[in-house]
Motif scaffolding. Structure first.
Motif, PDB file in Angstrom:
ATOM      1  N   ARG A 182       0.828  -1.206   0.000  1.00 17.99           N
ATOM      2  CA  ARG A 182       0.000   0.000   0.000  1.00 17.99           C
ATOM      3  C   ARG A 182       0.863   1.258   0.000  1.00 17.99           C
ATOM      4  N   SER A 183       1.939   1.232   0.773  1.00 21.57           N
ATOM      5  CA  SER A 183       2.830   2.397   0.816  1.00 21.57           C
ATOM      6  C   SER A 183       3.518   2.622  -0.521  1.00 21.57           C
ATOM      7  N   ALA A 184       3.918   1.520  -1.186  1.00 20.52           N
ATOM      8  CA  ALA A 184       4.577   1.650  -2.493  1.00 20.52           C
ATOM      9  C   ALA A 184       3.638   2.296  -3.505  1.00 20.52           C
ATOM     10  N   ILE A 185       2.378   1.888  -3.493  1.00 24.14           N
ATOM     11  CA  ILE A 185       1.414   2.481  -4.419  1.00 24.14           C
ATOM     12  C   ILE A 185       1.196   3.951  -4.091  1.00 24.14           C
ATOM     13  N   ALA A 186       1.131   4.284  -2.804  1.00 23.49           N
ATOM     14  CA  ALA A 186       0.946   5.681  -2.412  1.00 23.49           C
ATOM     15  C   ALA A 186       2.120   6.541  -2.857  1.00 23.49           C
ATOM     16  N   VAL A 187       3.338   6.026  -2.676  1.00 24.04           N
ATOM     17  CA  VAL A 187       4.526   6.766  -3.126  1.00 24.04           C
ATOM     18  C   VAL A 187       4.496   6.949  -4.631  1.00 24.04           C
ATOM     19  N   MET A 188       4.111   5.920  -5.350  1.00 22.98           N
ATOM     20  CA  MET A 188       4.039   5.993  -6.807  1.00 22.98           C
ATOM     21  C   MET A 188       3.079   7.103  -7.243  1.00 22.98           C
ATOM     22  N   ILE A 189       1.908   7.160  -6.629  1.00 18.23           N
ATOM     23  CA  ILE A 189       0.921   8.180  -6.998  1.00 18.23           C
ATOM     24  C   ILE A 189       1.432   9.572  -6.640  1.00 18.23           C
ATOM     25  N   ALA A 190       2.002   9.715  -5.437  1.00 25.23           N
ATOM     26  CA  ALA A 190       2.467  11.033  -4.993  1.00 25.23           C
ATOM     27  C   ALA A 190       3.563  11.580  -5.891  1.00 25.23           C
ATOM     28  N   VAL A 191       4.539  10.749  -6.256  1.00 30.13           N
ATOM     29  CA  VAL A 191       5.641  11.215  -7.103  1.00 30.13           C
ATOM     30  C   VAL A 191       5.161  11.471  -8.522  1.00 30.13           C
ATOM     31  N   ALA A 192       4.275  10.616  -9.028  1.00 29.63           N
ATOM     32  CA  ALA A 192       3.744  10.828 -10.380  1.00 29.63           C
ATOM     33  C   ALA A 192       3.009  12.167 -10.465  1.00 29.63           C
ATOM     34  N   LEU A 193       2.210  12.493  -9.459  1.00 29.61           N
ATOM     35  CA  LEU A 193       1.504  13.777  -9.466  1.00 29.61           C
ATOM     36  C   LEU A 193       2.473  14.945  -9.326  1.00 29.61           C
ATOM     37  N   SER A 194       3.481  14.796  -8.465  1.00 30.28           N
ATOM     38  CA  SER A 194       4.440  15.893  -8.288  1.00 30.28           C
ATOM     39  C   SER A 194       5.279  16.124  -9.541  1.00 30.28           C
ATOM     40  N   SER A 195       5.495  15.074 -10.363  1.00 30.76           N
ATOM     41  CA  SER A 195       6.268  15.271 -11.598  1.00 30.76           C
ATOM     42  C   SER A 195       5.546  16.200 -12.559  1.00 30.76           C
ATOM     43  N   LEU A 196       4.229  16.277 -12.459  1.00 29.03           N
ATOM     44  CA  LEU A 196       3.464  17.160 -13.343  1.00 29.03           C
ATOM     45  C   LEU A 196       3.631  18.626 -12.968  1.00 29.03           C
ATOM     46  N   THR A 197       4.132  18.906 -11.763  1.00 33.82           N
ATOM     47  CA  THR A 197       4.355  20.305 -11.385  1.00 33.82           C
ATOM     48  C   THR A 197       5.486  20.941 -12.181  1.00 33.82           C
ATOM     49  N   LEU A 198       6.267  20.132 -12.917  1.00 39.79           N
ATOM     50  CA  LEU A 198       7.345  20.667 -13.753  1.00 39.79           C
ATOM     51  C   LEU A 198       6.856  21.105 -15.127  1.00 39.79           C
ATOM     52  N   LEU A 199       5.595  20.866 -15.432  1.00 38.96           N
ATOM     53  CA  LEU A 199       5.076  21.187 -16.761  1.00 38.96           C
ATOM     54  C   LEU A 199       5.227  22.661 -17.137  1.00 38.96           C
ATOM     55  N   PRO A 200       5.084  23.631 -16.207  1.00 41.80           N
ATOM     56  CA  PRO A 200       5.254  25.030 -16.620  1.00 41.80           C
ATOM     57  C   PRO A 200       6.643  25.371 -17.124  1.00 41.80           C
ATOM     58  N   LEU A 201       7.620  24.472 -16.925  1.00 41.87           N
ATOM     59  CA  LEU A 201       8.989  24.779 -17.334  1.00 41.87           C
ATOM     60  C   LEU A 201       9.257  24.495 -18.805  1.00 41.87           C
ATOM     61  N   THR A 202       8.530  23.567 -19.413  1.00 43.48           N
ATOM     62  CA  THR A 202       8.921  23.091 -20.732  1.00 43.48           C
ATOM     63  C   THR A 202       7.708  22.870 -21.622  1.00 43.48           C
ATOM     64  N   GLN A 203       7.949  22.988 -22.918  1.00 42.04           N
ATOM     65  CA  GLN A 203       6.928  22.670 -23.910  1.00 42.04           C
ATOM     66  C   GLN A 203       6.941  21.190 -24.277  1.00 42.04           C
ATOM     67  N   ASP A 204       7.954  20.466 -23.827  1.00 42.37           N
ATOM     68  CA  ASP A 204       8.127  19.059 -24.193  1.00 42.37           C
ATOM     69  C   ASP A 204       7.433  18.185 -23.152  1.00 42.37           C
ATOM     70  N   LEU A 205       6.326  17.559 -23.539  1.00 41.31           N
ATOM     71  CA  LEU A 205       5.581  16.696 -22.633  1.00 41.31           C
ATOM     72  C   LEU A 205       6.084  15.264 -22.637  1.00 41.31           C
ATOM     73  N   SER A 206       7.076  14.956 -23.461  1.00 42.42           N
ATOM     74  CA  SER A 206       7.532  13.576 -23.571  1.00 42.42           C
ATOM     75  C   SER A 206       8.265  13.109 -22.317  1.00 42.42           C
ATOM     76  N   TYR A 207       8.663  14.030 -21.433  1.00 41.64           N
ATOM     77  CA  TYR A 207       9.311  13.595 -20.204  1.00 41.64           C
ATOM     78  C   TYR A 207       8.322  12.930 -19.255  1.00 41.64           C
ATOM     79  N   VAL A 208       7.023  13.220 -19.396  1.00 36.85           N
ATOM     80  CA  VAL A 208       6.020  12.730 -18.450  1.00 36.85           C
ATOM     81  C   VAL A 208       5.926  11.200 -18.471  1.00 36.85           C
TER      82      VAL A 208
END
Length: 760
Positions: free
Chosen positions: A6-32
């Motif tokens: 359960r903790s592994a899944i929670a960490v996965m979701i939290a980091v995946a959502l936080s990675s989207l906070t970098l979107l304002p920096l770049t026009q390249d969405l392929s990093y997602v």
């Protein structure tokens, strides 16, 4: 489902959502998708490793190897180097740093930036997993994802939208929810009654959801409220160029950052139009860059004056060629710099504006000053600076008011730039002829106009442009001529703005690809004079006062740009005309950072955050070390028993539980009443050992003192809430139990004060 799964899944979701906070920096969405894959891989390895009962160190090692292998695989797929694989990886990271330094956000796609973002997300995934499962501190799991959020939050000049923070908060809520479910599962299954039946999984989920919501919802609401009510501080920081107006410092954007982006737009379009009573179009000047160092041409700190009536052109003592009135209409072009003909005497424009009386730049100073020019119409009164050719040929380099910036050469300027300037101008007798020779050299067929080279005017870039590659666009042409002019003793600066544009039936139209940079050189009596070293196929003809056989004034046929017509000066004359390089006195000049990403500022903020975190972690680390020493299996039995008893007492103090006075047996009986059966029996046995250790003549036992102690500790902390765990870990009260918090007697002065009417 296991708690670790359960903790592994929670960490996965939290980091995946936080990675989207970098979107304002770049026009390249392929990093997602790549960031999502590396997040899943890291957390999956952690979950599988803990199912296999691997130690935390082993799990961390495997996760690190997976991350490194994934990053190297991406680097291999991206390519970009021929000197070996490691050089390829290093080159990608280096080019990413340069791309971020020179590009405005959102940055165009770049392979190095993609690799860097994916690497950052992978590292955050590893750190978050360590906090949640490795050291069982899920409340601290906000810290690594927060670093991803802080990069655009602190680095971008514009405020972030609400959604990145919401993503961060939702991810943290998921981690807290997972921890709440895990804590609920630890409650005894047999607890229940007819009125309060035994808890089931659905009840646990409800409790956990409410607990997570009680933390996250108030935080989001408070953040929105504070952000709405409180005024935000200005964004002036390290490495920013500032002008001081009536309301304090203002951060100036770097105008060169828009150059290449606008010049390489896939579609050309009109950004402004103007009508003028002059005989020709006009360069529309926006900004001036007087500082030159190893980072290239930059803005300087300026003192802004409110108003719309500007002073006379600096250094101009002769009558200007003509005055002109210009009506300008700007479309969807956003800037804090007002495009103006040089030299402007006055303007009428809506909004709040201020000017620099040294460079004659005009900047917006209102709340939305970065969009001050959008859909703006205004009128300008200006004079044309068109020197007479013969008079300019005889003019000497003057001394401008900001000569400490515009006449200074950095002492570490590469010798190849200096040698090129001296070689090109060796046959020119006067300063103006030297300037014309530099312009003719850059406009010759030896150079090629191209927007392919990287943006910038650093030492390395200018040396490569002048000596080796000889390919560049207006930024390199203008920057090269300006620095070589200083080598031969002429003060210089780089201007950024727009070319005159194209003539139409109603006036002139200027497109986005007309954005341009050109050098301005200072001559005695003439002031700042425009030159045009960029090739003719881009800019048209050079100014008439710099071309051989032409004369702007009409009284002479000797143009300033006739370097071949004059005899070569002697060696002594050449050396006398070349200034001795002196350090650039630009300590007050701050580099612009609005468009370029301010990594120094972000690194400083993250460093402060890490420093504060490290300082707060000191008490907890000391407390962990004390526990480890107390539970050590070494030493005599009496010592081990006393150390174990002291650890139980301090744990109760840290977690806010009761530790009564009295004999060890009575203490054990009282505390054991609040524990479950197993820990209660262990505490009773341990209390008996303490009594025997203190009062018996000898103590011989085969009991596992450390095992009993750990069982009691687990029972004492099993049902603690996450915030109680966090407080006990960050600020252990037992560590300060022996400290006397009292004021020394010599400082207790108030006890000796006698109030009127109160003493006897």
């Amino acid at each position: 489902m296991r708690a670790s799964d359960r903790s592994a899944i929670a960490v996965m979701i939290a980091v995946a959502l936080s990675s989207l906070t970098l979107l304002p920096l770049t026009q390249d969405l392929s990093y997602v998708p790549l960031a999502l894959v590396v997040t899943v891989a890291v957390t999956l390895v952690g979950g599988v490793g803990r199912r296999l009962a691997l130690g935390n160190g082993a799990v961390l090692g495997v996760q690190t190897l997976v991350l490194v292998a994934f990053v190297l695989g991406i680097a291999l797929a991206l390519g970009g180097a021929e000197d070996g694989f490691l050089s390829q990886v290093a080159g990608l990271y280096t080019s990413a740093a340069e791309h971020m330094r020179t590009q405005a956000a959102p940055m165009p796609p770049h392979p190095g930036v993609k690799l860097l973002l994916v690497t950052a997300v992978g590292v955050v995934a590893v750190l978050t997993d360590v906090l949640v499962e490795g050291i069982e501190r899920p409340a601290w799991a906000i810290a690594p994802p927060l670093t991803l959020y802080l990069v655009p939050a602190l680095g971008l000049a514009e405020d972030l939208s609400w959604w990145p923070f919401v993503l961060l908060a939702v991810g943290y809520a998921v981690v807290l929810l997972s921890e709440g479910l895990t804590a609920a599962d630890r409650w005894p299954r047999s607890v229940g009654s007819a009125d309060h039946p035994q808890s089931d999984q659905g009840t646990h989920l409800g409790y956990a959801v409410r607990a997570a919501a009680m933390v996250v919802v108030p935080v989001i609401a408070a953040t929105v409220l504070v952000g709405t009510v409180l005024p935000l501080p200005g964004q002036l920081g390290w490495g920013s160029a500032a002008g001081r107006g009536a309301d304090g410092p203002l951060q100036m954007t770097d105008p060169t950052l828009d150059l290449k982006r606008n010049l390489t737009q896939p579609e050309d379009y009109t950004v402004l139009s103007y009508q003028t009573d002059g005989p020709s179009g006009s360069y529309l000047r926006m900004a001036s860059l007087p500082v030159f160092n190893d980072s290239g041409w930059q803005s300087a700190a300026i003192a802004l004056q409110p108003g719309s009536d500007l002073p006379p052109p600096p250094g101009l003592t002769s009558e200007p060629a003509r005055t002109r009135t210009t009506e300008i209409q700007i479309g969807d072009f956003r800037s804090e710099y007002l495009p103006l003909p040089y030299a402007t005497r006055s303007f009428q424009a809506e909004g709040e504006w201020a000017f620099d009386d040294v460079s004659l730049m005009v900047l917006g100073t209102g709340q939305e000053r970065n969009e001050a020019t959008r859909n703006l119409s205004y009128q300008v009164e200006s004079v044309d600076i068109e020197p007479e050719g013969s008079r300019l040929t005889e003019a000497e380099p003057g001394t401008p008011e900001d000569a400490n910036l515009t006449a200074a050469l950095p002492p570490d300027l590469p010798a190849e730039i200096i040698d090129t300037a001296l070689e090109v101008t060796q046959d020119a007798e006067s300063p103006a002829l030297k300037a014309a020779a530099l312009q003719a050299f850059l406009r010759s067929s030896e150079f090629t106009y191209s927007t392919e080279p990287n943006q910038g005017t650093t030492y390395e870039q200018l040396a490569d442009f002048l000596v080796r590659d000889r390919r560049g666009y207006c930024e390199q042409f203008a920057g090269s001529m300006a620095v070589m002019a200083r080598v031969v003793g002429i003060p210089s600066r780089v201007a950024v703005g727009f070319l005159p544009g194209s003539r139409t039936a109603s006036g002139w139209e200027v497109s986005v690809r007309d954005m341009h940079a050109w050098p301005e050189l200072y001559f005695e009596g003439e002031g700042w004079v425009r030159f045009e070293p960029t090739p003719a196929l881009v800019t048209g003809n050079a100014p008439p006062w710099t071309i051989e056989g032409t004369n702007a004034g009409g009284d002479s046929t000797d143009g300033a740009a006739d370097p071949s017509a004059s005899s070569a000066p002697s060696a002594s004359e050449s050396s006398a005309s070349t200034p001795t390089p002196t350090p650039s006195d630009s300590s007050d000049a701050l580099a612009p950072t609005d468009g370029a990403f301010p990594w120094g500022r972000v690194a400083a903020a993250v460093g402060v955050l890490l420093g504060v975190g490290a300082l707060l972690a000191v008490p907890g680390l000391l407390r962990l070390r004390r526990r480890r020493l107390r539970l050590d299996h070494g030493g005599e039995v009496r010592d081990r028993v006393e150390r174990a008893w002291a650890e139980l007492r301090d744990t109760a103090l840290d977690t806010g539980q009761t530790w009564p006075g009295g004999s060890p047996r009575s203490v054990g009986t009282t505390v054991a009443a609040d524990l479950e059966a197993g820990p209660a029996r262990a505490l009773t046995a341990l209390s008996q050992l303490v009594e025997r250790a203190r009062y018996a003549r000898s103590l011989e036992t085969h009991a596992n003192v450390t095992g009993l102690t750990q069982e009691v500790l687990e029972g004492m902390t099993r049902h603690l809430t996450w915030d109680s765990r966090l407080l006990a870990a960050v600020w252990p009260k037992s560590l300060f139990a022996g400290v006397e918090w009292r004021v020394p007697d010599r400082f207790r002065f108030w006890e000796h004060i006698r109030l009127p009417g109160r003493h006897r």
